[in-house]
Design an enzyme around this catalytic site. Structure first.
Site, PDB file in Angstrom:
ATOM      1  CE  LYS A  95      -4.039  -2.183   0.305  1.00 47.99           C
ATOM      2  NZ  LYS A  95      -5.062  -2.129  -0.759  1.00 47.99           N
ATOM      3  CD  GLU A 117     -10.366   3.462   0.293  1.00 54.06           C
ATOM      4  OE1 GLU A 117     -10.242   4.694   0.162  1.00 54.06           O
ATOM      5  OE2 GLU A 117      -9.618   2.651  -0.294  1.00 54.06           O
ATOM      6  CB  SER A 376       0.014  -8.257  -1.142  1.00 51.23           C
ATOM      7  OG  SER A 376      -0.819  -9.051  -0.319  1.00 51.23           O
TER       8      SER A 376
HETATM    9  C1  LIG Z   1      -1.666  -7.225   2.539  1.00 49.45           C
HETATM   10  C2  LIG Z   1      -2.812  -6.881   1.659  1.00 49.45           C
HETATM   11  N1  LIG Z   1      -2.928  -7.512   0.484  1.00 49.45           N
HETATM   12  C3  LIG Z   1      -3.951  -7.236  -0.350  1.00 49.45           C
HETATM   13  C4  LIG Z   1      -4.943  -6.333  -0.025  1.00 49.45           C
HETATM   14  C5  LIG Z   1      -6.079  -6.135  -0.970  1.00 49.45           C
HETATM   15  O1  LIG Z   1      -5.998  -4.968  -1.727  1.00 49.45           O
HETATM   16  P1  LIG Z   1      -5.595  -4.980  -3.248  1.00 49.45           P
HETATM   17  O2  LIG Z   1      -6.427  -6.018  -3.930  1.00 49.45           O
HETATM   18  O3  LIG Z   1      -5.915  -3.614  -3.707  1.00 49.45           O
HETATM   19  O4  LIG Z   1      -4.167  -5.293  -3.363  1.00 49.45           O
HETATM   20  C6  LIG Z   1      -4.862  -5.650   1.193  1.00 49.45           C
HETATM   21  C7  LIG Z   1      -5.897  -4.658   1.577  1.00 49.45           C
HETATM   22  O5  LIG Z   1      -6.061  -4.251   2.669  1.00 49.45           O
HETATM   23  C8  LIG Z   1      -3.763  -5.945   2.049  1.00 49.45           C
HETATM   24  O6  LIG Z   1      -3.656  -5.327   3.233  1.00 49.45           O
END
Ligand SMILES: Cc1ncc(COP(=O)(O)O)c(C=O)c1O
Lengths: 394, 269
Positions: A95, A117, A376
């Protein structure tokens, strides 16, 4: 950016990816969307802005994040697995890439405040972090259900000087936090930027956030090349709105790699959704027979969203990417396995991608495949919740 | 010119300022009687709110009304069925979010509205840039598409919207979601910009909650829209009598307003 790839290039002038995307917002917000588009185009083609963005991500954000081979899990599954380590970026997830870009843009537009948000709280924490770093005021809208699931992230945001507003309308999760942030934006648009956290919302957000996240895929592709791995057979990422997936896919969209997005079964907009309009975009949405948006349900707050970014809807319907889903019950095993075998505790969101790889190794993923997992985020924010669930199971 | 606009223009020619109350359709089982009461008490047209799960531009009061109506099982079809029992001569305008029509099928939705006596539609999240398909679907059924202008709209956008809107031009009195109070001041600039481009009637809404605000807004426009305050009254259990009194007080305030001042010079302040 410059080699004009056939997939994941720019949307059309009004922000469409095929039949999806566009701008569906109250007129009160249209001038801000138009202003933002002009500002982003201008900034993104300005070498000085690019340099500042990359420098901040390097010196403050901890980039580049490494690509880590996962030897023990690879052995177990009969695959050749690599992880792009967004969990090692500042604040613990991808993020930060997006919010650094958007806060720099906020300053460039002369605005003094950001609102955001958040679902899991990761985007809220990242926004509060960047706001602190750049001296902007920050208010974060978070569904009341999520403020309870993610108590520590609420406290983190407060430590960082942000105000967290629990949202009590609707399902009290991410969808409602977006509604509330949009409502708030209407009344403060002249001095406030809405720092949207994923590749969703009205144009230019889906495109802008993908561009800001594409650093994940650009780095990973160069790193795999350097490691002698070359182009992976598969690139796998979890999908809430779809920003980490869009970012990593962007580096491989015009290679032979299969692109796989993994949604939560209870929020599977591609699997269960149909075309619709919500939160400023036309995309795939989970809705009932009357067009009322349904509530998503997932163990992970970050995937608790009934829609998906419009570019993913396009990649899905055009067949360039595949979207799968994973149920809550499969997620915990994946989280434990990655922790025990590789010493990495992933976020619950990320664990969906791990779970799909575990499930399909030797099936939809042929033995011996080279797989890049976009890791992620890290699981620290989830350990209390996971502990509760595992205790309950015993 | 669509029927709705012909009617609203002749209302203006008659020297009467329009009073347009907003109802959440299906909020109570007797909601159509509420509509009839409002017409009896002096409403000139009615906004029929079709509930959507995610009302992005609505504040807490209308959100609550919409939620209750949805819980009672309201759908586009059930609203149209209810409307068949409505006996009133004033224009009816639908107000909802685009997904309701998009999901129903644009042509099918326009046909359904027309068959129920609705002659216009306000779709706040449908930008003029994305409105081509909806507009085409409406033409066959003579449904007017009404656009909103906001205090943040640049003169260029006001011009675009004022020339694209049909029936009337909806001037938002405030930069806020529905339900926050306003004076008409925020709307003056966009009203002036709209009038410079088009002689379509201009109505002020969003933030008009008291007879005094309605009076002030009517002095600089051709009509006023009252939503949240009325929905609040109904949420609080207000009956047909209460609705008549409420609408009557707005009617009186508007009708006894001093003649329109030279508002154009005001707007230049
Ligand atoms: C670690 C992590 N991965 C994925 C996501 C999902 O978001 P996005 O699909 O935009 O990557 C989030 C959202 O809070 C997250 O914290």
């Amino acid at each position: 950016m410059s080699e004009s790839p056939s997939f994941m290039s720019s949307p059309d002038a009004r922000g469409h990816f095929g039949e999806f995307g566009g701008r569906f917002v109250p007129e009160a917000l249209m001038p801000a969307c138009l202003e933002l588009e002009v500002a982003f185009r201008d900034a993104w083609s300005d070498d000085a802005f690019q340099l500042e963005y990359r420098t901040v991500l390097k010196e403050f954000g901890g980039r580049p994040t490494p690509v880590t081979p996962l030897p023990r899990l690879s052995d177990r599954l009969g695959l050749e697995l690599y992880a792009k380590r967004e969990d090692l970026a500042h604040t613990g997830s991808h993020k930060i890439n997006n919010v650094v870009g958007q806060t720099l843009l906020t300053k460039r537009m002369g605005k003094t405040r950001v609102i955001a948000e958040t679902g899991a709280g990761q985007h809220g924490v990242a926004t509060a972090t960047a706001a602190a770093r750049f001296g902007l005021a920050c208010t974060v809208y978070m569904g009341e259900v999520d403020t309870k699931r993610q108590v520590l992230n609420v406290f983190r945001m407060e430590l960082l000087g942000a105000t967290v507003i629990p949202v009590t309308s609707g399902s009290r999760t991410l969808k409602d936090a977006v509604n509330e942030a949009m409502r708030e934006w209407v009344s403060c648009v002249s001095d406030t930027h809405y720092c949207l956290g994923s590749v969703m919302g009205p144009h230019p957000f889906p495109w802008m956030v993908r561009e800001l996240q594409s650093i994940i895929g650009i780095e990973a592709s160069a790193q795999l090349e350097e490691m002698g791995v070359g182009t992976p057979d598969l690139v796998v990422a979890c999908v809430g709105g779809g920003s980490n997936a869009a970012g990593v896919f962007a580096g491989f969209a015009n290679t032979s790699a299969r692109l796989v997005g993994v949604e939560a079964a209870g929020g599977s907009a591609v699997g269960k959704g149909s075309p619709g309009v919500l939160h400023g975009m036309k995309s795939l949405l989970i809705q009932d027979e009357f067009g009322q948006i349904e509530e998503a349900h997932s163990i992970s707050a970050g995937l608790d969203y009934p829609g998906i970014g419009p570019e993913h809807a396009f990649l899905a319907t055009s067949g360039r990417a595949e979207y799968e889903s994973i149920g809550d019950d499969e997620v915990l095993d994946a989280l434990k396995l990655l922790s025990e075998l590789e010493g990495i505790i992933p976020a619950l969101e990320t664990a969906h991608a791990v779970a799909w790889i575990m499930k399909e190794a030797g099936g939809a993923i042929p033995k011996g495949s080279k797989v890049l997992l976009n890791l992620s985020g890290r699981g620290d924010k989830d350990v209390a919740q996971v502990r509760e669930i595992l205790r309950g199971e015993r | 010119m669509k029927l709705l606009e012909q009617q609203l223009r002749s209302l203006r020619s008659s020297g009467r300022k329009a009073l347009v109350p907003y109802f959440v359709a299906g909020l109570t089982p007797d909601w159509t009687q509420h509509v009839e009461a409002a017409v009896l008490a002096g409403a000139d047209a009615i906004e029929i709110g079709i509930p959507f799960s995610d009302p992005m531009i609505d504040g807490v009061v209308i959100q609550e009304g919409v939620l209750r109506s949805l819980e009672a099982g309201t759908t586009l079809d059930s609203i149209c069925k209810d409307l068949s029992s409505l006996s009133t001569h004033v224009p009816l305008v639908a107000m909802t979010y685009y997904n309701i029509f998009f999901h129903y099928g644009l042509e099918r939705a326009a046909g359904k509205l027309a068959a129920s006596g609705i002659t216009g539609a306000i779709v706040p999240d449908l930008t003029i840039e994305e409105s081509r398909e909806w507009h085409d679907a409406c033409d066959a059924d003579d449904i007017a598409t009404i656009f909103i202008v906001a205090p943040s709209s640049t003169p260029d956008r006001v011009a675009l919207l004022a020339s694209g809107t049909e029936g009337f031009c909806y001037a938002s009195a405030r930069m806020a979601v529905t339900g926050r109070s306003a004076d008409a001041v925020d709307a003056k600039r966009v009203i002036a910009d709209a009038r410079a481009i088009s002689d379509v009637p201009v109505y002020v809404g969003i933030g008009i909650g008291t007879p005094e605000q309605a009076r002030d807004a009517s002095m600089v426009s051709d009509g006023v829209i009252v939503g949240t305050a009325l929905v609040q009254l109904i949420l609080d259990g207000g009956d047909v009598r209460a609705i008549e009194d409420f609408i009557g007080s707005f009617r009186l305030a508007i009708d006894t307003a001093p003649a329109r001042s030279d508002f154009l010079s005001d707007a230049e302040e």
